[in-house]
Design a protein around this motif. Structure first.
Motif, PDB file in Angstrom:
ATOM      1  N   ALA A   1       0.823  -1.210   0.000  1.00 18.26           N
ATOM      2  CA  ALA A   1       0.000   0.000   0.000  1.00 18.26           C
ATOM      3  C   ALA A   1       0.858   1.261   0.000  1.00 18.26           C
ATOM      4  CB  ALA A   1      -0.950   0.000   1.190  1.00 18.26           C
ATOM      5  N   SER A   2       2.101   1.172   0.496  1.00 15.58           N
ATOM      6  CA  SER A   2       2.965   2.345   0.562  1.00 15.58           C
ATOM      7  C   SER A   2       3.440   2.807  -0.816  1.00 15.58           C
ATOM      8  CB  SER A   2       4.163   2.084   1.474  1.00 15.58           C
ATOM      9  OG  SER A   2       5.094   1.221   0.854  1.00 15.58           O
ATOM     10  N   VAL A   3       3.223   1.991  -1.841  1.00 15.97           N
ATOM     11  CA  VAL A   3       3.542   2.402  -3.206  1.00 15.97           C
ATOM     12  C   VAL A   3       2.826   3.708  -3.543  1.00 15.97           C
ATOM     13  CG1 VAL A   3       3.114   1.784  -5.633  1.00 15.97           C
ATOM     14  CG2 VAL A   3       4.134   0.120  -4.085  1.00 15.97           C
ATOM     15  N   ALA A   4       1.645   3.913  -2.984  1.00 18.63           N
ATOM     16  CA  ALA A   4       0.867   5.122  -3.261  1.00 18.63           C
ATOM     17  C   ALA A   4       1.641   6.387  -2.902  1.00 18.63           C
ATOM     18  CB  ALA A   4      -0.460   5.083  -2.506  1.00 18.63           C
ATOM     19  N   GLU A   5       2.549   6.316  -1.928  1.00 22.96           N
ATOM     20  CA  GLU A   5       3.314   7.493  -1.507  1.00 22.96           C
ATOM     21  C   GLU A   5       4.329   7.925  -2.566  1.00 22.96           C
ATOM     22  OE1 GLU A   5       2.058   8.932   1.105  1.00 22.96           O
ATOM     23  OE2 GLU A   5       0.776   7.171   1.263  1.00 22.96           O
ATOM     24  N   LEU A   6       4.574   7.083  -3.548  1.00 24.14           N
ATOM     25  CA  LEU A   6       5.496   7.423  -4.627  1.00 24.14           C
ATOM     26  C   LEU A   6       4.810   8.198  -5.748  1.00 24.14           C
ATOM     27  CD1 LEU A   6       7.411   4.025  -4.826  1.00 24.14           C
ATOM     28  CD2 LEU A   6       8.139   6.140  -3.672  1.00 24.14           C
ATOM     29  N   PHE A   7       3.487   8.370  -5.630  1.00 24.05           N
ATOM     30  CA  PHE A   7       2.691   9.079  -6.630  1.00 24.05           C
ATOM     31  C   PHE A   7       2.288  10.457  -6.107  1.00 24.05           C
ATOM     32  CE2 PHE A   7       2.142   4.741  -7.998  1.00 24.05           C
ATOM     33  CZ  PHE A   7       1.914   4.797  -9.368  1.00 24.05           C
ATOM     34  N   THR A   8       2.031  11.368  -7.029  1.00 19.42           N
ATOM     35  CA  THR A   8       1.439  12.652  -6.669  1.00 19.42           C
ATOM     36  C   THR A   8       0.013  12.379  -6.172  1.00 19.42           C
ATOM     37  OG1 THR A   8       0.628  12.977  -8.923  1.00 19.42           O
ATOM     38  CG2 THR A   8       2.796  13.932  -8.386  1.00 19.42           C
ATOM     39  N   GLU A   9      -0.588  13.361  -5.503  1.00 21.34           N
ATOM     40  CA  GLU A   9      -1.964  13.194  -4.995  1.00 21.34           C
ATOM     41  C   GLU A   9      -2.934  12.790  -6.095  1.00 21.34           C
ATOM     42  OE1 GLU A   9      -3.565  13.084  -2.097  1.00 21.34           O
ATOM     43  OE2 GLU A   9      -1.728  13.373  -0.961  1.00 21.34           O
ATOM     44  N   ASP A  10      -2.728  13.322  -7.306  1.00 20.61           N
ATOM     45  CA  ASP A  10      -3.620  13.003  -8.428  1.00 20.61           C
ATOM     46  C   ASP A  10      -3.015  11.969  -9.376  1.00 20.61           C
ATOM     47  OD1 ASP A  10      -1.610  14.586  -9.484  1.00 20.61           O
ATOM     48  OD2 ASP A  10      -2.948  15.833 -10.691  1.00 20.61           O
ATOM     49  N   GLY A  11      -1.995  11.252  -8.901  1.00 17.62           N
ATOM     50  CA  GLY A  11      -1.292  10.284  -9.734  1.00 17.62           C
ATOM     51  C   GLY A  11      -2.192   9.171 -10.244  1.00 17.62           C
ATOM     52  N   SER A  12      -1.751   8.538 -11.339  1.00 18.25           N
ATOM     53  CA  SER A  12      -2.557   7.465 -11.935  1.00 18.25           C
ATOM     54  C   SER A  12      -1.686   6.289 -12.342  1.00 18.25           C
ATOM     55  CB  SER A  12      -3.327   7.988 -13.152  1.00 18.25           C
ATOM     56  OG  SER A  12      -2.429   8.347 -14.193  1.00 18.25           O
ATOM     57  N   TRP A  13      -2.332   5.125 -12.347  1.00 19.95           N
ATOM     58  CA  TRP A  13      -1.746   3.839 -12.748  1.00 19.95           C
ATOM     59  C   TRP A  13      -2.708   3.259 -13.767  1.00 19.95           C
ATOM     60  CZ3 TRP A  13       1.977   0.088 -11.947  1.00 19.95           C
ATOM     61  CH2 TRP A  13       1.608  -1.241 -12.095  1.00 19.95           C
ATOM     62  N   ALA A  14      -2.218   2.918 -14.950  1.00 16.27           N
ATOM     63  CA  ALA A  14      -3.112   2.410 -15.996  1.00 16.27           C
ATOM     64  C   ALA A  14      -2.442   1.290 -16.765  1.00 16.27           C
ATOM     65  CB  ALA A  14      -3.485   3.540 -16.961  1.00 16.27           C
ATOM     66  N   TRP A  15      -3.272   0.396 -17.272  1.00 12.55           N
ATOM     67  CA  TRP A  15      -2.801  -0.644 -18.178  1.00 12.55           C
ATOM     68  C   TRP A  15      -3.818  -0.742 -19.302  1.00 12.55           C
ATOM     69  CZ3 TRP A  15      -3.970  -0.752 -13.222  1.00 12.55           C
ATOM     70  CH2 TRP A  15      -4.941  -1.598 -12.729  1.00 12.55           C
ATOM     71  N   PRO A  16      -3.464  -0.172 -20.473  1.00 16.15           N
ATOM     72  CA  PRO A  16      -4.383  -0.094 -21.600  1.00 16.15           C
ATOM     73  C   PRO A  16      -4.875  -1.446 -22.097  1.00 16.15           C
ATOM     74  CG  PRO A  16      -2.469   1.302 -21.980  1.00 16.15           C
ATOM     75  CD  PRO A  16      -2.202   0.507 -20.737  1.00 16.15           C
ATOM     76  N   GLU A  17      -4.031  -2.475 -22.008  1.00 11.68           N
ATOM     77  CA  GLU A  17      -4.433  -3.789 -22.506  1.00 11.68           C
ATOM     78  C   GLU A  17      -5.681  -4.293 -21.783  1.00 11.68           C
ATOM     79  OE1 GLU A  17      -1.304  -2.965 -21.711  1.00 11.68           O
ATOM     80  OE2 GLU A  17      -0.091  -3.364 -23.487  1.00 11.68           O
ATOM     81  N   GLY A  18      -5.808  -3.975 -20.512  1.00 14.11           N
ATOM     82  CA  GLY A  18      -6.978  -4.379 -19.743  1.00 14.11           C
ATOM     83  C   GLY A  18      -7.998  -3.267 -19.617  1.00 14.11           C
ATOM     84  N   GLU A  19      -7.664  -2.121 -20.230  1.00 16.53           N
ATOM     85  CA  GLU A  19      -8.532  -0.947 -20.182  1.00 16.53           C
ATOM     86  C   GLU A  19      -8.958  -0.623 -18.755  1.00 16.53           C
ATOM     87  OE1 GLU A  19     -11.697  -1.185 -23.028  1.00 16.53           O
ATOM     88  OE2 GLU A  19     -10.330  -1.732 -24.641  1.00 16.53           O
ATOM     89  N   ARG A  20      -7.985  -0.672 -17.846  1.00 13.12           N
ATOM     90  CA  ARG A  20      -8.244  -0.358 -16.443  1.00 13.12           C
ATOM     91  C   ARG A  20      -7.302   0.744 -15.991  1.00 13.12           C
ATOM     92  NH1 ARG A  20      -7.772  -6.124 -13.666  1.00 13.12           N
ATOM     93  NH2 ARG A  20      -5.943  -6.146 -14.975  1.00 13.12           N
ATOM     94  N   SER A  21      -7.760   1.495 -14.984  1.00  9.68           N
ATOM     95  CA  SER A  21      -6.886   2.505 -14.405  1.00  9.68           C
ATOM     96  C   SER A  21      -7.330   2.812 -12.980  1.00  9.68           C
ATOM     97  CB  SER A  21      -6.883   3.783 -15.248  1.00  9.68           C
ATOM     98  OG  SER A  21      -8.144   4.387 -15.227  1.00  9.68           O
TER      99      SER A  21
END
Length: 150
Positions: free
Chosen positions: A30-50
């Motif tokens: 869960a601490s991975v989230a601290e490596l992102f900006t407050e509005d950061g995003s994680w996406a994988w287009p192949e699964g069309e998820r974010s």
């Protein structure tokens, strides 16, 4: 930017790339989230998820199964500093993962994922670098094997 500032920015962004996989594999996911900006995003287009926003990222990465054993190998990290406050990177990863791990050695197996990350970084107000966007591309993918039960 002078050469030293560019080099320091590149190294800081590389550090975030490596810290990401260490936290997933060896730390508190869960601490991975601290490596992102407050509005950061994680996406994988192949699964069309974010997933967007630090709270949603914390929940997403924190929901990883407790019995998952994984190791990610990172390579070919290429950071391009665009300005004093922005950068991009591309890196390759290979994921070895077993769900249902109950301890002990794991039989050899093939990686379950091979792909690349496309990252966008922003410098935070305190001067550190954070991911503002990470896009995962799977060049090769497969199921997550469970270890054989005795």
């Amino acid at each position: 930017m002078d050469s030293l500032d560019r080099l320091l920015a590149e190294r800081a962004c590389e550090r975030v790339v490596i810290d990401f996989v260490h936290r997933l594999d060896l730390g508190e996911p869960a601490s991975v989230a601290e490596l992102f900006t407050e509005d950061g995003s994680w996406a994988w287009p192949e699964g069309e998820r974010s997933v967007k926003g630090r709270d949603a990222l914390r929940q997403y990465f924190g929901s990883r199964p407790a019995d998952r054993l994984s190791r990610r190998m990172m390579s070919n990290v290429l950071v391009t500093v665009a300005s004093p406050d922005t950068a991009t990177a591309t890196s390759y990863f290979t994921t070895y993962r077993v769900d249902g791990h109950e301890g002990g050695p794991v039989p050899p197996g093939s990686p379950v994922q091979v792909g690349s990350y496309e990252d966008t970084f922003r410098r935070s107000p305190d001067g550190g670098w954070l991911l503002s966007a990470r896009v995962l591309h799977l060049a090769f993918a497969g199921p997550t094997p469970r270890p054989p039960r005795p």
